[in-house]
Scaffold this motif. Sequence first.
Motif, PDB file in Angstrom:
ATOM      1  N   LEU A   1       0.821  -1.209   0.000  1.00 14.59           N
ATOM      2  CA  LEU A   1       0.000   0.000   0.000  1.00 14.59           C
ATOM      3  C   LEU A   1       0.854   1.258   0.000  1.00 14.59           C
ATOM      4  O   LEU A   1       0.437   2.291  -0.523  1.00 14.59           O
ATOM      5  N   ARG A   2       2.017   1.192   0.568  1.00 14.95           N
ATOM      6  CA  ARG A   2       2.910   2.361   0.605  1.00 14.95           C
ATOM      7  C   ARG A   2       3.425   2.735  -0.783  1.00 14.95           C
ATOM      8  O   ARG A   2       3.901   3.834  -0.987  1.00 14.95           O
ATOM      9  N   GLU A   3       3.311   1.816  -1.739  1.00 16.04           N
ATOM     10  CA  GLU A   3       3.723   2.095  -3.122  1.00 16.04           C
ATOM     11  C   GLU A   3       2.613   2.782  -3.911  1.00 16.04           C
ATOM     12  O   GLU A   3       2.837   3.206  -5.038  1.00 16.04           O
ATOM     13  N   GLY A   4       1.429   2.851  -3.348  1.00 20.70           N
ATOM     14  CA  GLY A   4       0.302   3.519  -3.996  1.00 20.70           C
ATOM     15  C   GLY A   4      -0.539   2.564  -4.820  1.00 20.70           C
ATOM     16  O   GLY A   4      -0.017   1.779  -5.594  1.00 20.70           O
ATOM     17  N   VAL A   5      -1.845   2.618  -4.600  1.00 22.89           N
ATOM     18  CA  VAL A   5      -2.796   1.796  -5.340  1.00 22.89           C
ATOM     19  C   VAL A   5      -4.054   2.606  -5.594  1.00 22.89           C
ATOM     20  O   VAL A   5      -4.287   3.630  -4.958  1.00 22.89           O
ATOM     21  N   ASP A   6      -4.857   2.127  -6.532  1.00 23.67           N
ATOM     22  CA  ASP A   6      -6.144   2.755  -6.821  1.00 23.67           C
ATOM     23  C   ASP A   6      -7.313   2.005  -6.199  1.00 23.67           C
ATOM     24  O   ASP A   6      -8.386   2.574  -6.003  1.00 23.67           O
ATOM     25  N   LEU A   7      -7.105   0.723  -5.901  1.00 24.22           N
ATOM     26  CA  LEU A   7      -8.153  -0.104  -5.311  1.00 24.22           C
ATOM     27  C   LEU A   7      -7.481  -1.279  -4.617  1.00 24.22           C
ATOM     28  O   LEU A   7      -6.455  -1.771  -5.082  1.00 24.22           O
ATOM     29  N   VAL A   8      -8.080  -1.731  -3.510  1.00 23.42           N
ATOM     30  CA  VAL A   8      -7.570  -2.875  -2.764  1.00 23.42           C
ATOM     31  C   VAL A   8      -8.621  -3.973  -2.751  1.00 23.42           C
ATOM     32  O   VAL A   8      -9.803  -3.710  -2.508  1.00 23.42           O
ATOM     33  N   ILE A   9      -8.178  -5.205  -3.007  1.00 24.41           N
ATOM     34  CA  ILE A   9      -8.992  -6.398  -2.817  1.00 24.41           C
ATOM     35  C   ILE A   9      -8.263  -7.234  -1.779  1.00 24.41           C
ATOM     36  O   ILE A   9      -7.102  -7.595  -1.982  1.00 24.41           O
ATOM     37  N   SER A  10      -8.926  -7.517  -0.669  1.00 27.63           N
ATOM     38  CA  SER A  10      -8.281  -8.296   0.382  1.00 27.63           C
ATOM     39  C   SER A  10      -9.196  -9.390   0.891  1.00 27.63           C
ATOM     40  O   SER A  10     -10.394  -9.177   1.065  1.00 27.63           O
ATOM     41  N   ASP A  11      -8.604 -10.535   1.129  1.00 26.53           N
ATOM     42  CA  ASP A  11      -9.303 -11.587   1.846  1.00 26.53           C
ATOM     43  C   ASP A  11      -9.489 -11.099   3.281  1.00 26.53           C
ATOM     44  O   ASP A  11      -8.696 -10.283   3.769  1.00 26.53           O
ATOM     45  N   PHE A  12     -10.534 -11.578   3.942  1.00 22.11           N
ATOM     46  CA  PHE A  12     -10.718 -11.191   5.337  1.00 22.11           C
ATOM     47  C   PHE A  12      -9.677 -11.871   6.220  1.00 22.11           C
ATOM     48  O   PHE A  12      -8.983 -11.220   6.988  1.00 22.11           O
ATOM     49  N   TRP A  13      -9.571 -13.202   6.115  1.00 19.49           N
ATOM     50  CA  TRP A  13      -8.619 -13.929   6.957  1.00 19.49           C
ATOM     51  C   TRP A  13      -7.262 -13.977   6.279  1.00 19.49           C
ATOM     52  O   TRP A  13      -7.102 -14.564   5.217  1.00 19.49           O
ATOM     53  N   LEU A  14      -6.274 -13.369   6.904  1.00 23.20           N
ATOM     54  CA  LEU A  14      -4.887 -13.427   6.454  1.00 23.20           C
ATOM     55  C   LEU A  14      -4.091 -14.113   7.561  1.00 23.20           C
ATOM     56  O   LEU A  14      -4.494 -14.085   8.723  1.00 23.20           O
ATOM     57  N   GLY A  15      -2.988 -14.696   7.234  1.00 23.98           N
ATOM     58  CA  GLY A  15      -2.234 -15.460   8.217  1.00 23.98           C
ATOM     59  C   GLY A  15      -1.783 -14.660   9.425  1.00 23.98           C
ATOM     60  O   GLY A  15      -1.703 -15.180  10.535  1.00 23.98           O
ATOM     61  N   ASP A  16      -1.513 -13.378   9.247  1.00 19.74           N
ATOM     62  CA  ASP A  16      -0.963 -12.561  10.337  1.00 19.74           C
ATOM     63  C   ASP A  16      -1.870 -11.406  10.736  1.00 19.74           C
ATOM     64  O   ASP A  16      -1.428 -10.427  11.320  1.00 19.74           O
ATOM     65  N   GLY A  17      -3.132 -11.505  10.445  1.00 20.86           N
ATOM     66  CA  GLY A  17      -4.087 -10.455  10.779  1.00 20.86           C
ATOM     67  C   GLY A  17      -5.301 -10.612   9.889  1.00 20.86           C
ATOM     68  O   GLY A  17      -5.455 -11.617   9.221  1.00 20.86           O
ATOM     69  N   ASP A  18      -6.165  -9.603   9.869  1.00 21.77           N
ATOM     70  CA  ASP A  18      -7.287  -9.688   8.939  1.00 21.77           C
ATOM     71  C   ASP A  18      -7.336  -8.456   8.050  1.00 21.77           C
ATOM     72  O   ASP A  18      -6.723  -7.434   8.333  1.00 21.77           O
TER      73      ASP A  18
END
Length: 143
Positions: free
Chosen positions: A47-64
Amino acid sequence: MASIHNAPRVLVVEDNQDTRELLAYALERDGYRVSEADSFAGGLRALREGVDLVISDFWLGDGDGLEMVARARQEGLLAGKPVIVWTAHHNLRAPEPILVLQKPLGTDDLLAAVRRLLSEGDVPSGPRSGVRGADRGAAPQRS
């Protein structure tokens, strides 16, 4: 989209490698520039590199995914940027403005949501639900 260099950048945060690669492939074929991350920490770095849209799974191995989005918003990394969180949980409530889509979800449905959010700037409000298995092929709906 005229040029890949001008195409919107979409970040896919998904800890399952096969799913992440499938989503990245579908998005690239649809003309988007894609960044990938496999974890909460990796998503924040991307995200620090800059994006226009994010798609994320809810459950991630080290957080959500919701925690990742909240932290990114606190750091000013997502101001005015649309976010899609997808999950198998049927009653997930997300803070505004996040579109929650339910798995299973076909790539056509996800691409339709991405196009809509990027072209219309339509960041949803209010309770949302996504496409359920029996509704595949239909556009994602907000309720």
